[in-house]
Design a protein around this motif. Structure first.
Motif, PDB file in Angstrom:
ATOM      1  N   SER A   5       0.896  -1.378   0.075  1.00 46.64           N
ATOM      2  CA  SER A   5      -0.214   0.041  -0.019  1.00 46.64           C
ATOM      3  C   SER A   5       0.956   1.313   0.101  1.00 46.64           C
ATOM      4  O   SER A   5       2.273   1.090   0.046  1.00 46.64           O
ATOM      5  CB  SER A   5      -0.954  -0.095   1.317  1.00 46.64           C
ATOM      6  OG  SER A   5      -0.073   0.101   2.451  1.00 46.64           O
ATOM      7  N   GLN A   6       0.082   2.498  -0.028  1.00 47.55           N
ATOM      8  CA  GLN A   6       0.903   3.553   0.044  1.00 47.55           C
ATOM      9  C   GLN A   6      -0.098   4.779   0.692  1.00 47.55           C
ATOM     10  O   GLN A   6      -1.367   4.419   0.704  1.00 47.55           O
ATOM     11  CB  GLN A   6       1.307   4.245  -1.219  1.00 47.55           C
ATOM     12  CG  GLN A   6      -0.081   4.582  -2.202  1.00 47.55           C
ATOM     13  CD  GLN A   6       0.272   4.850  -3.490  1.00 47.55           C
ATOM     14  OE1 GLN A   6       1.393   4.523  -3.990  1.00 47.55           O
ATOM     15  NE2 GLN A   6      -0.586   5.785  -4.121  1.00 47.55           N
ATOM     16  N   ARG A  26      -1.954  -0.943  -3.519  1.00 43.86           N
ATOM     17  CA  ARG A  26      -1.431  -0.859  -4.718  1.00 43.86           C
ATOM     18  C   ARG A  26      -1.339  -2.248  -5.520  1.00 43.86           C
ATOM     19  O   ARG A  26      -1.444  -2.543  -6.433  1.00 43.86           O
ATOM     20  CB  ARG A  26       0.059  -0.399  -4.710  1.00 43.86           C
ATOM     21  CG  ARG A  26       0.302   1.223  -4.134  1.00 43.86           C
ATOM     22  CD  ARG A  26       1.939   1.377  -4.499  1.00 43.86           C
ATOM     23  NE  ARG A  26       2.665   0.919  -3.251  1.00 43.86           N
ATOM     24  CZ  ARG A  26       3.624  -0.150  -3.570  1.00 43.86           C
ATOM     25  NH1 ARG A  26       3.585  -0.562  -4.691  1.00 43.86           N
ATOM     26  NH2 ARG A  26       4.064  -0.748  -2.588  1.00 43.86           N
ATOM     27  N   ARG A  27      -1.175  -3.295  -4.576  1.00 45.22           N
ATOM     28  CA  ARG A  27      -1.086  -4.660  -4.732  1.00 45.22           C
ATOM     29  C   ARG A  27      -1.730  -5.665  -3.843  1.00 45.22           C
ATOM     30  O   ARG A  27      -1.113  -5.807  -2.634  1.00 45.22           O
ATOM     31  CB  ARG A  27       0.211  -5.136  -5.315  1.00 45.22           C
ATOM     32  CG  ARG A  27       0.219  -6.401  -5.833  1.00 45.22           C
ATOM     33  CD  ARG A  27       1.692  -6.999  -6.079  1.00 45.22           C
ATOM     34  NE  ARG A  27       1.576  -8.497  -6.539  1.00 45.22           N
ATOM     35  CZ  ARG A  27       2.715  -9.202  -6.406  1.00 45.22           C
ATOM     36  NH1 ARG A  27       3.883  -8.941  -6.142  1.00 45.22           N
ATOM     37  NH2 ARG A  27       2.621 -10.483  -6.721  1.00 45.22           N
ATOM     38  N   VAL A  58      -3.766   3.377   0.526  1.00 41.80           N
ATOM     39  CA  VAL A  58      -4.435   2.888  -0.813  1.00 41.80           C
ATOM     40  C   VAL A  58      -3.679   1.721  -1.161  1.00 41.80           C
ATOM     41  O   VAL A  58      -2.493   1.636  -1.060  1.00 41.80           O
ATOM     42  CB  VAL A  58      -4.253   4.027  -1.717  1.00 41.80           C
ATOM     43  CG1 VAL A  58      -4.872   3.446  -3.293  1.00 41.80           C
ATOM     44  CG2 VAL A  58      -5.050   5.254  -1.590  1.00 41.80           C
ATOM     45  N   ASN A  73      -7.269  -3.711  -5.834  1.00 44.43           N
ATOM     46  CA  ASN A  73      -6.160  -2.720  -6.154  1.00 44.43           C
ATOM     47  C   ASN A  73      -7.007  -1.400  -6.294  1.00 44.43           C
ATOM     48  O   ASN A  73      -7.948  -1.300  -6.934  1.00 44.43           O
ATOM     49  CB  ASN A  73      -5.416  -2.987  -7.360  1.00 44.43           C
ATOM     50  CG  ASN A  73      -4.445  -4.090  -7.087  1.00 44.43           C
ATOM     51  OD1 ASN A  73      -4.384  -4.683  -6.174  1.00 44.43           O
ATOM     52  ND2 ASN A  73      -4.232  -4.715  -8.582  1.00 44.43           N
ATOM     53  N   GLY A  74      -6.590  -0.185  -5.593  1.00 43.76           N
ATOM     54  CA  GLY A  74      -6.981   0.928  -5.786  1.00 43.76           C
ATOM     55  C   GLY A  74      -8.033   1.193  -4.611  1.00 43.76           C
ATOM     56  O   GLY A  74      -8.383   2.393  -4.375  1.00 43.76           O
ATOM     57  N   ASP A  92      -0.513   2.412   7.032  1.00 46.27           N
ATOM     58  CA  ASP A  92      -0.399   1.502   5.676  1.00 46.27           C
ATOM     59  C   ASP A  92      -0.461   0.126   6.218  1.00 46.27           C
ATOM     60  O   ASP A  92      -0.697  -0.305   7.311  1.00 46.27           O
ATOM     61  CB  ASP A  92       1.343   1.630   5.390  1.00 46.27           C
ATOM     62  CG  ASP A  92       2.238   1.560   6.494  1.00 46.27           C
ATOM     63  OD1 ASP A  92       1.921   0.618   7.341  1.00 46.27           O
ATOM     64  OD2 ASP A  92       3.335   2.072   6.321  1.00 46.27           O
ATOM     65  N   ARG A 120      -9.308   2.250  -0.808  1.00 48.03           N
ATOM     66  CA  ARG A 120      -8.652   3.146   0.128  1.00 48.03           C
ATOM     67  C   ARG A 120      -9.063   2.417   1.446  1.00 48.03           C
ATOM     68  O   ARG A 120     -10.467   2.435   1.936  1.00 48.03           O
ATOM     69  CB  ARG A 120      -8.898   4.382   0.158  1.00 48.03           C
ATOM     70  CG  ARG A 120      -8.281   5.405   1.361  1.00 48.03           C
ATOM     71  CD  ARG A 120      -8.450   6.838   0.966  1.00 48.03           C
ATOM     72  NE  ARG A 120      -9.647   7.265   0.637  1.00 48.03           N
ATOM     73  CZ  ARG A 120     -10.411   7.889   1.604  1.00 48.03           C
ATOM     74  NH1 ARG A 120     -10.106   7.835   2.735  1.00 48.03           N
ATOM     75  NH2 ARG A 120     -11.575   8.343   1.242  1.00 48.03           N
TER      76      ARG A 120
END
Length: 443
Positions: free
Chosen positions: A68-69, A80-81, A78, A93-94, A107, A96
């Motif tokens: 995440s980020q 990422r993978r 969010v 993915n994507g 995170d 939040r």
């Protein structure tokens, strides 16, 4: 005064010109350090999320939902993978993630630490997720955070041994079941892993099939001595020493010691097996044939370019003494007399499956027993592999076949398949799922 001014201008220009050079040197050294620094997770150190798990009691609960980020201008993080465990909960993915059971985290890693310190395996927590402006609640079942083999219900012994690499290795010996015949697996972890990888992948299944398991931190990892990952330079000596140690134990049959290795552990196992010359069988997951080529794939996967291999290899050599171009397991794979099984995911970008094909073909050209099992959709490091009950029982079938059959007291009914491609193969995991375990007998 004018001379002094000109000198200052010259010195300033030189200093400015050196800035990108110094930045590049620092960047390459940091990259080299990242590739050669091992995971130091150990029994008495913080684990995932940087927390110290409880020393006793039920296994803590954990969920590795993915990478995440931090969310910009909003709370939460969010994705990422998303990993398989996250996908099972419905995460995408994507998404939040704003809270995990009502608690906000920065995170996914921090969230794992919070779960380990407060939750028990098997519990279900709620993920609060924002997707396309809509808030969702996704139930997530927690898996076990394994602290030692006892959390898997396995009897074990802490062991330490002096390796031919010059380092002391530390790990666990899980003896075979009492009704077995002393057969045992040396389980060799990957580059950025540790002895725990065997507990996360395979130990329960292999033990249930009658095998003891020796899993140790290779040099430079976990609780073992050593400073760096050396991509087979030290590790090949570690594996050879592990095999010899296991053969010396009274509760293991020296003639029935086999090896499973993954990624860099698989490459190291090939060198060790070639030097030993008498291993009954070797199962290799995602091995590389040539480290120089694999290094190019790793750089590309991370957004770099293969041209960086040259300068990066120089910095790796300065730190560790390793000559990357000289690590070529394909040059010794035809010196291993016993049967070898190559396992590889067809979507592996870190070590593409062509490496296994090259190794497999080299053994066939030498007239040596070799099998290759390609996993549709499989990536590197057991990602998107067949279910464990299928994967590990098939690995055990391969070992059993090489050792002359299943151990006494562990008969499952029916004969051991003549080859891994036998359509009648079932193992403990039931029938092979279509598309999950297609075998390749000659290629």
């Amino acid at each position: 005064m004018r001379v002094l001014h000109r000198r200052l201008l010259v010195f300033g220009a030189v200093a400015l010109a050196l800035v990108p050079v110094l930045f590049g040197i620092r960047l390459l050294d940091r990259m080299a350090l990242a590739y050669t620094t091992g995971l130091r997770r150990s029994v008495d150190s913080p684990g995932f999320g940087g927390v110290m798990p409880p020393a006793d009691g039920p296994p803590p609960g954990v969920a590795f939902i993915g990478f995440s980020q931090p969310a910009e201008d909003a709370e939460g993080f969010v994705m990422r993978r998303v990993t398989a465990q996250g996908r099972e909960a419905g995460l995408r993915n994507g998404d939040r993630v704003t809270a995990v059971d009502g608690v906000a985290y920065r995170d996914a890693r921090e969230a794992m630490g919070g779960l380990i310190s407060t939750r028990i395996a098997g519990e279900t927590v709620d993920l609060t997720v924002v997707r396309s402006g809509e808030e969702l609640t996704l139930p997530l079942r927690l898996s076990r955070y394994v602290r030692h083999p006892g959390d898997l219900g396995l009897v074990f012994e802490e062991v330490a041994l002096a390796s031919g690499s010059g380092h002391t290795l530390r790990g666990w010996w899980i003896p075979p079941p009492g009704d077995s015949d002393g057969r045992a697996v040396v389980w060799v972890h990957g580059a950025h892993s540790s002895r725990y990888q065997a507990l996360d992948h395979g130990a329960e299944f292999l033990h249930d099939r009658g095998y003891g398991i020796l899993t140790m931190d290779l040099s430079g990892r976990g609780s073992s001595d050593g400073e760096y990952i050396t991509y087979t330079w030290n590790e090949r000596h570690d594996v050879r020493s592990m095999v010899r140690y296991l053969r010396s134990r009274p509760d293991a049959d020296a003639s029935r010691v086999v090896v499973f290795g993954t990624s860099n552990g698989a490459a190291s196992a090939m060198y060790a097996a070639a030097e030993l010359g008498d291993l009954p069988a070797l199962a290799l997951d995602a091995p590389y044939a040539d480290l120089w080529r694999a290094a190019g794939s790793m750089l590309e996967m991370r957004g770099g370019i293969p041209a960086l291999r040259g300068p990066l290899a120089l910095f790796v050599r300065m730190r560790t003494g390793l000559r990357i171009r000289e690590v070529r397991p394909v040059e010794v794979v035809d010196e291993i007399p016993g049967p070898v099984l190559f396992v590889h995911g067809d979507r592996d970008r870190q070590v593409p499956p062509e490496h296994s094909l090259e190794l497999h073909d080299a053994r066939l050209a030498a007239g040596l027993p070799s099998r290759r099992w390609i996993l549709p959709g499989g990536e590197h490091g057991f990602d998107d592999y067949p279910p464990p009950g299928i994967f590990w029982n098939r690995i055990a079938d391969f070992f059993d076949d090489a050792l002359g059959g299943r151990p006494p007291g562990r008969e499952l009914g029916g004969p051991v398949p003549d080859t891994l491609d036998d359509p009648a193969w079932t193992g403990n995991g039931g029938a092979v799922r279509e598309g999950a375990s297609e075998g390749e007998g000659s290629r």
